[in-house]
Design a protein around this motif. Structure first.
Motif, PDB file in Angstrom:
ATOM      1  N   THR A  44      51.571  34.952  36.303  1.00  0.00           N
ATOM      2  CA  THR A  44      50.982  34.720  34.987  1.00  0.00           C
ATOM      3  C   THR A  44      49.487  34.833  35.167  1.00  0.00           C
ATOM      4  N   PHE A  45      48.901  35.827  34.497  1.00  0.00           N
ATOM      5  CA  PHE A  45      47.465  36.051  34.584  1.00  0.00           C
ATOM      6  C   PHE A  45      46.744  35.167  33.578  1.00  0.00           C
ATOM      7  N   ASP A  46      45.607  34.635  33.995  1.00  0.00           N
ATOM      8  CA  ASP A  46      44.733  33.885  33.092  1.00  0.00           C
ATOM      9  C   ASP A  46      43.855  34.885  32.349  1.00  0.00           C
ATOM     10  N   ALA A  47      44.518  35.779  31.639  1.00  0.00           N
ATOM     11  CA  ALA A  47      43.824  36.857  30.927  1.00  0.00           C
ATOM     12  C   ALA A  47      44.721  37.366  29.809  1.00  0.00           C
ATOM     13  N   THR A  48      44.084  37.898  28.769  1.00  0.00           N
ATOM     14  CA  THR A  48      44.853  38.512  27.687  1.00  0.00           C
ATOM     15  C   THR A  48      45.388  39.863  28.161  1.00  0.00           C
ATOM     16  N   SER A  49      46.375  40.367  27.460  1.00  0.00           N
ATOM     17  CA  SER A  49      46.914  41.681  27.824  1.00  0.00           C
ATOM     18  C   SER A  49      45.854  42.773  27.651  1.00  0.00           C
ATOM     19  N   ALA A  84      48.920  38.555  43.265  1.00  0.00           N
ATOM     20  CA  ALA A  84      48.032  37.419  43.555  1.00  0.00           C
ATOM     21  C   ALA A  84      46.595  37.914  43.703  1.00  0.00           C
ATOM     22  N   GLU A  85      46.407  39.059  44.349  1.00  0.00           N
ATOM     23  CA  GLU A  85      45.070  39.636  44.480  1.00  0.00           C
ATOM     24  C   GLU A  85      44.526  40.073  43.123  1.00  0.00           C
ATOM     25  N   ASP A  86      45.376  40.675  42.295  1.00  0.00           N
ATOM     26  CA  ASP A  86      44.948  41.061  40.939  1.00  0.00           C
ATOM     27  C   ASP A  86      44.533  39.830  40.144  1.00  0.00           C
ATOM     28  N   LYS A  87      45.263  38.744  40.296  1.00  0.00           N
ATOM     29  CA  LYS A  87      44.954  37.518  39.553  1.00  0.00           C
ATOM     30  C   LYS A  87      43.546  37.032  39.908  1.00  0.00           C
ATOM     31  N   VAL A  88      43.208  37.050  41.187  1.00  0.00           N
ATOM     32  CA  VAL A  88      41.872  36.634  41.626  1.00  0.00           C
ATOM     33  C   VAL A  88      40.809  37.581  41.069  1.00  0.00           C
ATOM     34  N   THR A  89      41.055  38.882  41.154  1.00  0.00           N
ATOM     35  CA  THR A  89      40.097  39.867  40.653  1.00  0.00           C
ATOM     36  C   THR A  89      39.874  39.711  39.149  1.00  0.00           C
ATOM     37  N   LEU A  90      40.960  39.521  38.392  1.00  0.00           N
ATOM     38  CA  LEU A  90      40.837  39.357  36.942  1.00  0.00           C
ATOM     39  C   LEU A  90      40.043  38.104  36.568  1.00  0.00           C
ATOM     40  N   GLN A  91      40.146  37.051  37.352  1.00  0.00           N
ATOM     41  CA  GLN A  91      39.396  35.829  37.065  1.00  0.00           C
ATOM     42  C   GLN A  91      37.903  36.041  37.250  1.00  0.00           C
ATOM     43  N   LYS A  92      37.525  36.983  38.126  1.00  0.00           N
ATOM     44  CA  LYS A  92      36.111  37.245  38.401  1.00  0.00           C
ATOM     45  C   LYS A  92      35.493  38.184  37.379  1.00  0.00           C
ATOM     46  N   ARG A  93      36.298  38.860  36.582  1.00  0.00           N
ATOM     47  CA  ARG A  93      35.767  39.852  35.622  1.00  0.00           C
ATOM     48  C   ARG A  93      35.596  39.270  34.260  1.00  0.00           C
TER      49      ARG A  93
END
Length: 140
Positions: A11-16, A131-140
């Motif tokens: 589950t990403f902390d980001a919108t689609s 998991a790596e994408d989740k971290v990257t998305l949180q930084k953007r």
């Protein structure tokens, strides 16, 4: 072919919308990828050339094609290398300002590897990548 399915792989902390912008870009940082280069965007189709590490440290080249079906998800195919012929779908479900991702697809059977071992390997690969994408998305 080996069939893989994982509900709520992440589950990403980001919108689609944010995820689709991310999926339209190259150079994603992943430990399993030596390189991840955007080579083209045509309409809703994104093409990536990638070099992926094998367990022994060698690499294989593959072309990853993402068909972005906003807002439902992404259909991915891989051409070349160990995952040649793989086809899988990331299905997105918006939950407030987060996005749940389910993954399902078919992967080539690896000679000399049991289906159970291959499914464990595929699961480990995707769990790590997401998991790596989740971290990257949180930084953007």
């Amino acid at each position: 072919m080996v069939h893989y399915k994982k509900d709520e792989i992440v589950t990403f902390d980001a919108t689609s919308e944010k995820i689709f912008r991310y999926m339209s870009a190259g150079n994603h940082p992943h430990a399993a990828f030596k390189s991840h280069k955007l080579v083209g965007v045509s309409g809703n189709v994104v093409t990536i050339d990638a070099e992926i590490y094998n367990p022994d440290g060698t690499t294989f080249s593959t072309t990853i094609v993402h068909k972005l079906n906003q807002p439902e998800g992404v259909e991915t195919t891989m051409k070349g290398g160990a995952f040649n012929g793989a086809r899988f779908i990331h299905t997105y479900t918006q939950v407030g300002d987060k996005t749940k991702v389910d993954l399902e697809g078919n992967f080539p059977a690896f000679p000399g590897m049991s289906e159970a071992d291959e499914l464990k390997m595929i699961d480990g690969f995707f769990m790590t990548v997401f998991a790596e994408d989740k971290v990257t998305l949180q930084k953007r």
